[in-house]
Every structure is written in structure tokens, then in C-alpha cells.
Design a protein around this motif. Structure first.
Motif, mmCIF file in Angstrom:
data_model
loop_
_atom_site.group_PDB
_atom_site.id
_atom_site.type_symbol
_atom_site.label_atom_id
_atom_site.label_comp_id
_atom_site.label_asym_id
_atom_site.label_seq_id
_atom_site.Cartn_x
_atom_site.Cartn_y
_atom_site.Cartn_z
ATOM 1 N N THR A 42 0.871 -1.181 0.000
ATOM 2 C CA THR A 42 0.000 0.000 0.000
ATOM 3 C C THR A 42 0.908 1.231 0.000
ATOM 4 O O THR A 42 1.976 1.221 0.622
ATOM 5 C CB THR A 42 -0.936 0.009 1.219
ATOM 6 O OG1 THR A 42 -0.172 -0.256 2.404
ATOM 7 C CG2 THR A 42 -2.012 -1.054 1.076
ATOM 8 N N PRO A 43 0.518 2.309 -0.700
ATOM 9 C CA PRO A 43 1.468 3.397 -0.964
ATOM 10 C C PRO A 43 1.903 4.175 0.267
ATOM 11 O O PRO A 43 3.107 4.431 0.443
ATOM 12 C CB PRO A 43 0.717 4.290 -1.959
ATOM 13 C CG PRO A 43 -0.731 3.959 -1.772
ATOM 14 C CD PRO A 43 -0.768 2.509 -1.383
ATOM 15 N N VAL A 44 0.963 4.585 1.113
ATOM 16 C CA VAL A 44 1.336 5.385 2.283
ATOM 17 C C VAL A 44 2.203 4.562 3.232
ATOM 18 O O VAL A 44 3.225 5.043 3.741
ATOM 19 C CB VAL A 44 0.077 5.921 3.000
ATOM 20 C CG1 VAL A 44 0.446 6.600 4.317
ATOM 21 C CG2 VAL A 44 -0.672 6.908 2.110
ATOM 22 N N CYS A 45 1.818 3.311 3.456
ATOM 23 C CA CYS A 45 2.583 2.445 4.354
ATOM 24 C C CYS A 45 3.996 2.201 3.825
ATOM 25 O O CYS A 45 4.951 2.088 4.601
ATOM 26 C CB CYS A 45 1.861 1.125 4.552
ATOM 27 S SG CYS A 45 0.244 1.282 5.364
ATOM 28 N N THR A 46 4.146 2.136 2.505
ATOM 29 C CA THR A 46 5.470 1.967 1.916
ATOM 30 C C THR A 46 6.381 3.132 2.286
ATOM 31 O O THR A 46 7.544 2.936 2.670
ATOM 32 C CB THR A 46 5.352 1.831 0.382
ATOM 33 O OG1 THR A 46 4.614 0.648 0.072
ATOM 34 C CG2 THR A 46 6.719 1.760 -0.281
ATOM 35 N N THR A 47 5.850 4.342 2.216
ATOM 36 C CA THR A 47 6.663 5.511 2.595
ATOM 37 C C THR A 47 6.970 5.499 4.092
ATOM 38 O O THR A 47 8.062 5.902 4.508
ATOM 39 C CB THR A 47 5.958 6.831 2.224
ATOM 40 O OG1 THR A 47 4.771 7.008 3.002
ATOM 41 C CG2 THR A 47 5.602 6.863 0.739
ATOM 42 N N LEU A 49 7.290 2.857 6.156
ATOM 43 C CA LEU A 49 8.302 1.865 6.498
ATOM 44 C C LEU A 49 9.684 2.304 6.032
ATOM 45 O O LEU A 49 10.685 2.040 6.706
ATOM 46 C CB LEU A 49 7.918 0.509 5.911
ATOM 47 C CG LEU A 49 6.789 -0.190 6.674
ATOM 48 C CD1 LEU A 49 6.230 -1.348 5.871
ATOM 49 C CD2 LEU A 49 7.273 -0.682 8.025
ATOM 50 N N GLY A 50 9.737 2.984 4.899
ATOM 51 C CA GLY A 50 11.010 3.549 4.458
ATOM 52 C C GLY A 50 11.524 4.609 5.419
ATOM 53 O O GLY A 50 12.719 4.654 5.739
ATOM 54 N N ALA A 51 10.620 5.455 5.894
ATOM 55 C CA ALA A 51 11.005 6.500 6.843
ATOM 56 C C ALA A 51 11.500 5.893 8.149
ATOM 57 O O ALA A 51 12.500 6.350 8.731
ATOM 58 C CB ALA A 51 9.821 7.429 7.104
ATOM 59 N N LEU A 52 10.823 4.855 8.633
ATOM 60 C CA LEU A 52 11.261 4.206 9.867
ATOM 61 C C LEU A 52 12.618 3.538 9.696
ATOM 62 O O LEU A 52 13.460 3.594 10.599
ATOM 63 C CB LEU A 52 10.226 3.167 10.302
ATOM 64 C CG LEU A 52 9.168 3.629 11.297
ATOM 65 C CD1 LEU A 52 8.231 2.470 11.627
ATOM 66 C CD2 LEU A 52 9.801 4.152 12.573
ATOM 67 N N GLU A 82 11.587 -5.367 -0.435
ATOM 68 C CA GLU A 82 12.388 -5.025 -1.606
ATOM 69 C C GLU A 82 11.819 -3.800 -2.322
ATOM 70 O O GLU A 82 12.573 -2.928 -2.774
ATOM 71 C CB GLU A 82 12.449 -6.225 -2.552
ATOM 72 C CG GLU A 82 13.182 -7.428 -1.968
ATOM 73 C CD GLU A 82 14.545 -7.058 -1.413
ATOM 74 O OE1 GLU A 82 15.309 -6.373 -2.119
ATOM 75 O OE2 GLU A 82 14.840 -7.433 -0.257
ATOM 76 N N ASP A 83 10.493 -3.718 -2.420
ATOM 77 C CA ASP A 83 9.863 -2.526 -3.006
ATOM 78 C C ASP A 83 10.152 -1.282 -2.173
ATOM 79 O O ASP A 83 10.423 -0.199 -2.706
ATOM 80 C CB ASP A 83 8.343 -2.714 -3.091
ATOM 81 C CG ASP A 83 7.913 -3.502 -4.315
ATOM 82 O OD1 ASP A 83 8.789 -4.097 -4.970
ATOM 83 O OD2 ASP A 83 6.701 -3.527 -4.600
ATOM 84 N N ILE A 84 10.086 -1.441 -0.856
ATOM 85 C CA ILE A 84 10.329 -0.303 0.041
ATOM 86 C C ILE A 84 11.751 0.214 -0.153
ATOM 87 O O ILE A 84 11.984 1.417 -0.299
ATOM 88 C CB ILE A 84 10.084 -0.717 1.511
ATOM 89 C CG1 ILE A 84 8.610 -1.053 1.731
ATOM 90 C CG2 ILE A 84 10.523 0.395 2.468
ATOM 91 C CD1 ILE A 84 8.339 -1.839 3.004
ATOM 92 N N ARG A 85 12.702 -0.712 -0.187
ATOM 93 C CA ARG A 85 14.111 -0.316 -0.355
ATOM 94 C C ARG A 85 14.326 0.367 -1.713
ATOM 95 O O ARG A 85 15.033 1.371 -1.807
ATOM 96 C CB ARG A 85 15.013 -1.549 -0.225
ATOM 97 C CG ARG A 85 16.500 -1.227 -0.301
ATOM 98 C CD ARG A 85 17.349 -2.465 -0.060
ATOM 99 N NE ARG A 85 17.268 -2.906 1.333
ATOM 100 C CZ ARG A 85 16.663 -4.011 1.737
ATOM 101 N NH1 ARG A 85 16.074 -4.810 0.865
ATOM 102 N NH2 ARG A 85 16.654 -4.336 3.012
ATOM 103 N N PRO A 92 13.372 -1.913 5.680
ATOM 104 C CA PRO A 92 13.327 -2.356 7.072
ATOM 105 C C PRO A 92 14.181 -3.589 7.325
ATOM 106 O O PRO A 92 14.187 -4.524 6.519
ATOM 107 C CB PRO A 92 11.837 -2.685 7.288
ATOM 108 C CG PRO A 92 11.103 -2.014 6.181
ATOM 109 C CD PRO A 92 12.046 -1.938 5.035
ATOM 110 N N THR A 93 14.897 -3.580 8.434
ATOM 111 C CA THR A 93 15.590 -4.775 8.918
ATOM 112 C C THR A 93 14.969 -5.255 10.221
ATOM 113 O O THR A 93 15.323 -6.322 10.721
ATOM 114 C CB THR A 93 17.081 -4.484 9.143
ATOM 115 O OG1 THR A 93 17.221 -3.392 10.062
ATOM 116 C CG2 THR A 93 17.774 -4.133 7.844
#
Length: 219
Positions: A42-47, A49-52, A82-85, A92-93
Motif C-alpha cells: 500500500t502506498p502510504v505504508c510503503t513511505t 516503512l522507508g522513513a522508519l 524489496e519494493d520499500i528499499r 526495514p531490517t
């Protein structure tokens, strides 16, 4: 019933992207940020998780463990990472819970207890209320609950600010005023009598009203 501040965070066992955990054992003596998502990819959640992932060193510095949850299986989480990265520059790790049976979402009052069905048959809209942030202390008690709509990305700078306040006020008998930032003046807690305050703060305090007692942030 919504979980209240000060309630013990419900314990559970679940599969995550880093293996199976028993939540209270995993917490140990740390602070924890548990944050939930209604669906993978989902688009907002992707951003978010990247921010976290980008901010993880700031949480590490404060002794705060990160753990996410999404109403999808762990195998999908791993693909999502992988999409988030790729799109956010950071992946996320930290562990992500696969809540396919909705157990954790129900335990934390993010979905009604009567909800049933397979995660794969549910849409993000079906899980729209799974958009919470919980800060949990080393005592396993809930210190903060935030709930965001799917269309509004979470403000993790604000969450770090609140954690700074929570950790300081857990150590010292003070409170933080509106818009407080690290290093700014704080307020002596109402539970501290003036006689006690004179012992703790021998240099005194500023008091624009008798019930407002302002002192420098404790070291």
C-alpha cells in the motif's frame, strides 16, 4: 473496548520476518514501538516503512525496538521490503509480524473480535483501522496510542519527540509542555509538593501561576 494507557500490552506469539517471537520475551527490558498496517504493498505504508528504516538509528539510540505488523503473510512482507528499499532508499531490517489470522489486530483492538476470514480475502479498506502506533515501556505497559487514517502518513519526528518526553518523565517527576523539544524547559509534575520541589530544585522555579512551575530540563 480500546486499550487504555497504563494497561499491560497483550502478549502473543507470532511469525515475523526475523522468526517466530513471543512478544513479552522479545521486548525484554527495552522500550518498543509497535506500528500496524492494513495491507502490504500500500502506498502510504510503503513511505512510512522507508522513513522508519531511515530513522532506525535514532530509535536505537533511545533504546527503542521497532516492530511492524501487517495483515498479510510474512512471505509477502519479505517481497514488500524489496519494493520499500527500491522506492524509499531504505528497507526495514526490524521484524514485521504476519497477522494472517487477525489475532494481534484483535488483541490490540484494531479490529472487532467478531471479524473473521482469511487475510488474503481482505482488502486494505477492510482493515482500515489497523493503522495504530503503540509505544510500550520496559514494564510492558502501553505509554502511547496513536491512530491514523490510511490517507495520512505518520509523523515519526513527532513520535520520536513523544518518546523523548516519555523516557524523561519516566525518570524524573516532570511533565513537558505543548510543542516541547529536547533541551527546553519542563514543568514540575503536579504530584510533587512545593516542599518536595524545593529539595529537588533548590534554585527554585518560574511560576506564572501557582500551579505552573517551570524548571530547566533535568540532565
Amino acid at each position: 473496548m480500546t486499550l487504555q494507557l497504563g494497561a499491560v500490552a497483550p502478549d502473543f506469539e507470532a511469525d515475523t520476518t526475523t522468526g517466530r517471537i513471543k512478544f513479552h520475551d522479545w521486548i525484554g527490558t527495552s522500550w518498543v514501538l509497535l506500528f500496524s498496517h492494513p495491507k502490504d504493498f500500500t502506498p502510504v505504508c510503503t513511505t512510512e516503512l522507508g522513513a522508519l528504516a531511515r530513522l532506525q538509528p535514532e530509535f536505537d539510540r533511545r533504546g527503542v525496538k521497532l516492530i511492524g505488523l501487517s495483515v498479510d503473510p510474512v512471505t509477502k512482507h519479505s517481497l514488500w521490503v524489496e519494493d520499500i528499499r527500491e522506492t524509499q532508499g531504505f528497507g526495514p531490517t526490524f521484524p514485521m509480524i504476519g497477522d494472517t489470522d487477525l489475532n494481534v489486530s484483535k488483541l490490540y483492538d484494531m479490529l472487532p473480535a467478531a471479524v473473521s476470514g482469511d487475510a488474503n480475502s481482505r482488502t486494505a479498506a477492510d482493515n482500515a483501522t489497523v493503522r495504530n502506533v503503540f509505544v510500550i515501556g520496559p514494564d510492558k505497559k502501553i505509554k502511547l496510542v496513536l491512530v491514523y487514517p490510511m490517507t495520512t502518513g505518520r509523523n515519526f519526528a513527532e513520535i520520536l519527540r513523544v518518546i523523548d518526553s516519555l523516557q524523561m518523565t519516566a525518570r524524573h517527576r516532570v511533565a513537558t509542555p505543548a510543542d516541547w523539544q529536547q533541551g527546553e524547559d519542563v514543568i514540575i509534575a503536579g504530584s510533587v509538593s512545593d516542599d518536595e520541589a524545593k529539595t529537588i530544585y533548590p534554585d527554585g522555579w518560574k511560576s506564572p501561576k501557582p500551579y505552573i512551575r517551570i524548571v530547566p530540563q533535568p540532565k
